[in-house]
Scaffold this motif. Structure first.
Motif, mmCIF file in Angstrom:
data_model
loop_
_atom_site.group_PDB
_atom_site.id
_atom_site.type_symbol
_atom_site.label_atom_id
_atom_site.label_comp_id
_atom_site.label_asym_id
_atom_site.label_seq_id
_atom_site.Cartn_x
_atom_site.Cartn_y
_atom_site.Cartn_z
ATOM 1 N N LYS A 1 0.832 -1.215 0.000
ATOM 2 C CA LYS A 1 0.000 0.000 0.000
ATOM 3 C C LYS A 1 0.867 1.266 0.000
ATOM 4 C CE LYS A 1 -3.826 -2.338 0.355
ATOM 5 N NZ LYS A 1 -4.035 -3.006 -0.921
ATOM 6 N N MET A 2 2.123 1.119 0.392
ATOM 7 C CA MET A 2 3.052 2.246 0.430
ATOM 8 C C MET A 2 3.330 2.724 -0.999
ATOM 9 S SD MET A 2 6.826 2.112 2.163
ATOM 10 C CE MET A 2 6.240 2.096 3.835
ATOM 11 N N THR A 3 3.408 4.037 -1.173
ATOM 12 C CA THR A 3 3.726 4.538 -2.514
ATOM 13 C C THR A 3 5.210 4.339 -2.811
ATOM 14 O OG1 THR A 3 4.252 6.789 -1.800
ATOM 15 C CG2 THR A 3 1.933 6.339 -2.362
ATOM 16 N N LEU A 4 5.528 4.399 -4.082
ATOM 17 C CA LEU A 4 6.929 4.264 -4.500
ATOM 18 C C LEU A 4 7.764 5.366 -3.844
ATOM 19 C CD1 LEU A 4 9.106 2.944 -6.220
ATOM 20 C CD2 LEU A 4 8.298 4.297 -8.166
ATOM 21 N N ARG A 5 7.224 6.573 -3.787
ATOM 22 C CA ARG A 5 7.944 7.697 -3.167
ATOM 23 C C ARG A 5 8.236 7.407 -1.688
ATOM 24 N NH1 ARG A 5 8.072 12.651 -5.130
ATOM 25 N NH2 ARG A 5 6.116 12.435 -6.262
ATOM 26 N N GLU A 6 7.219 6.956 -0.944
ATOM 27 C CA GLU A 6 7.413 6.633 0.476
ATOM 28 C C GLU A 6 8.458 5.540 0.648
ATOM 29 O OE1 GLU A 6 3.071 7.256 2.534
ATOM 30 O OE2 GLU A 6 3.327 5.530 1.242
ATOM 31 N N CYS A 7 8.368 4.542 -0.198
ATOM 32 C CA CYS A 7 9.312 3.424 -0.124
ATOM 33 C C CYS A 7 10.744 3.918 -0.298
ATOM 34 C CB CYS A 7 8.955 2.388 -1.184
ATOM 35 S SG CYS A 7 10.073 0.976 -1.203
ATOM 36 N N LEU A 8 10.969 4.751 -1.300
ATOM 37 C CA LEU A 8 12.326 5.259 -1.556
ATOM 38 C C LEU A 8 12.801 6.203 -0.454
ATOM 39 C CD1 LEU A 8 12.056 5.827 -5.387
ATOM 40 C CD2 LEU A 8 13.535 4.167 -4.238
ATOM 41 N N GLU A 9 11.869 6.968 0.130
ATOM 42 C CA GLU A 9 12.248 7.889 1.214
ATOM 43 C C GLU A 9 12.591 7.129 2.491
ATOM 44 O OE1 GLU A 9 8.971 10.611 1.549
ATOM 45 O OE2 GLU A 9 9.561 11.707 -0.260
ATOM 46 N N LYS A 10 11.780 6.122 2.806
ATOM 47 C CA LYS A 10 11.969 5.389 4.059
ATOM 48 C C LYS A 10 13.005 4.278 3.963
ATOM 49 C CE LYS A 10 7.525 6.557 5.939
ATOM 50 N NZ LYS A 10 6.375 6.886 5.186
ATOM 51 N N PHE A 11 13.161 3.731 2.760
ATOM 52 C CA PHE A 11 14.085 2.607 2.558
ATOM 53 C C PHE A 11 14.981 2.870 1.340
ATOM 54 C CE2 PHE A 11 10.000 0.962 4.213
ATOM 55 C CZ PHE A 11 10.420 0.485 5.442
ATOM 56 N N PRO A 12 15.844 3.893 1.435
ATOM 57 C CA PRO A 12 16.689 4.229 0.279
ATOM 58 C C PRO A 12 17.574 3.067 -0.173
ATOM 59 C CG PRO A 12 17.383 5.427 2.249
ATOM 60 C CD PRO A 12 16.104 4.738 2.587
ATOM 61 N N GLN A 13 17.851 2.125 0.730
ATOM 62 C CA GLN A 13 18.700 0.987 0.386
ATOM 63 C C GLN A 13 18.013 0.041 -0.607
ATOM 64 O OE1 GLN A 13 17.054 1.552 3.237
ATOM 65 N NE2 GLN A 13 16.945 -0.250 4.557
ATOM 66 N N LEU A 14 16.723 0.246 -0.848
ATOM 67 C CA LEU A 14 15.995 -0.621 -1.789
ATOM 68 C C LEU A 14 16.037 -0.109 -3.227
ATOM 69 C CD1 LEU A 14 12.802 -1.540 0.252
ATOM 70 C CD2 LEU A 14 14.838 -2.933 -0.156
ATOM 71 N N GLU A 15 16.657 1.046 -3.433
ATOM 72 C CA GLU A 15 16.666 1.640 -4.782
ATOM 73 C C GLU A 15 17.227 0.686 -5.839
ATOM 74 O OE1 GLU A 15 18.398 5.478 -7.170
ATOM 75 O OE2 GLU A 15 18.126 5.648 -5.018
ATOM 76 N N ASP A 16 18.335 0.022 -5.548
ATOM 77 C CA ASP A 16 18.937 -0.893 -6.530
ATOM 78 C C ASP A 16 18.019 -2.072 -6.844
ATOM 79 O OD1 ASP A 16 21.161 0.702 -6.706
ATOM 80 O OD2 ASP A 16 22.396 -0.542 -5.395
ATOM 81 N N THR A 17 17.382 -2.622 -5.817
ATOM 82 C CA THR A 17 16.475 -3.753 -6.022
ATOM 83 C C THR A 17 15.255 -3.306 -6.815
ATOM 84 O OG1 THR A 17 17.216 -4.677 -3.922
ATOM 85 C CG2 THR A 17 15.204 -5.605 -4.868
ATOM 86 N N LEU A 18 14.718 -2.140 -6.487
ATOM 87 C CA LEU A 18 13.580 -1.612 -7.235
ATOM 88 C C LEU A 18 13.975 -1.366 -8.692
ATOM 89 C CD1 LEU A 18 12.069 0.784 -4.578
ATOM 90 C CD2 LEU A 18 10.823 -1.031 -5.757
ATOM 91 N N TYR A 19 15.173 -0.846 -8.893
ATOM 92 C CA TYR A 19 15.642 -0.606 -10.262
ATOM 93 C C TYR A 19 15.702 -1.920 -11.039
ATOM 94 C CZ TYR A 19 18.225 1.226 -14.204
ATOM 95 O OH TYR A 19 18.594 1.584 -15.480
ATOM 96 N N ARG A 20 16.151 -2.968 -10.374
ATOM 97 C CA ARG A 20 16.237 -4.277 -11.031
ATOM 98 C C ARG A 20 14.839 -4.778 -11.407
ATOM 99 N NH1 ARG A 20 16.405 -8.780 -8.417
ATOM 100 N NH2 ARG A 20 17.181 -7.898 -6.487
ATOM 101 N N LEU A 21 13.859 -4.477 -10.577
ATOM 102 C CA LEU A 21 12.489 -4.943 -10.815
ATOM 103 C C LEU A 21 11.745 -4.101 -11.862
ATOM 104 C CD1 LEU A 21 11.437 -5.618 -7.118
ATOM 105 C CD2 LEU A 21 11.729 -7.347 -8.889
ATOM 106 N N ILE A 22 11.853 -2.770 -11.748
ATOM 107 C CA ILE A 22 11.041 -1.908 -12.625
ATOM 108 C C ILE A 22 11.889 -0.957 -13.473
ATOM 109 C CG2 ILE A 22 9.010 -2.065 -11.132
ATOM 110 C CD1 ILE A 22 9.657 0.751 -10.078
ATOM 111 N N GLU A 23 13.190 -1.123 -13.435
ATOM 112 C CA GLU A 23 14.139 -0.354 -14.239
ATOM 113 C C GLU A 23 13.962 1.155 -14.077
ATOM 114 O OE1 GLU A 23 13.660 -2.350 -17.979
ATOM 115 O OE2 GLU A 23 15.023 -3.932 -17.335
ATOM 116 N N GLU A 24 14.036 1.915 -15.178
ATOM 117 C CA GLU A 24 14.021 3.379 -15.087
ATOM 118 C C GLU A 24 12.761 3.935 -14.432
ATOM 119 O OE1 GLU A 24 15.081 1.839 -17.937
ATOM 120 O OE2 GLU A 24 17.180 2.390 -17.668
ATOM 121 N N CYS A 25 11.690 3.143 -14.397
ATOM 122 C CA CYS A 25 10.436 3.625 -13.821
ATOM 123 C C CYS A 25 10.574 3.971 -12.337
ATOM 124 C CB CYS A 25 9.322 2.605 -14.030
ATOM 125 S SG CYS A 25 8.925 2.412 -15.771
ATOM 126 N N VAL A 26 11.633 3.492 -11.720
ATOM 127 C CA VAL A 26 11.862 3.833 -10.317
ATOM 128 C C VAL A 26 12.049 5.354 -10.177
ATOM 129 C CG1 VAL A 26 14.386 3.579 -10.212
ATOM 130 C CG2 VAL A 26 13.033 3.025 -8.220
#
Length: 66
Positions: free
Chosen positions: A7-32
């Motif tokens: 339910k968390m937005t992508l923005r909230e996720c990146l703000e609260k868990f910046p360490q997930l940026e690489d994993t998110l990039y792997r999953l959704i590429e530039e859309c992160v």
């Protein structure tokens, strides 16, 4: 600490868990970095990328445990 959820937005996720940026990039590429997706819930972002939201969430949670 807030728990990661679909339910968390992508923005909230990146703000609260910046360490997930690489994993998110792997999953959704530039859309992160896409402003259009930033305020969408992770569940919708994953569905839009033809990913199973539960599987993608498990991958992110596994990354947080490292």
């Amino acid at each position: 600490m807030e728990k990661l959820s679909l339910k968390m937005t992508l923005r909230e996720c990146l703000e609260k868990f910046p360490q997930l940026e690489d994993t998110l990039y792997r999953l959704i590429e530039e859309c992160v970095y896409c402003e259009g997706f930033k305020d969408e819930p992770l569940e919708e972002v994953f569905k839009a990328h033809k990913l199973n939201p539960e599987t993608a969430l498990k991958e992110l949670l596994k990354e947080l445990e490292k």
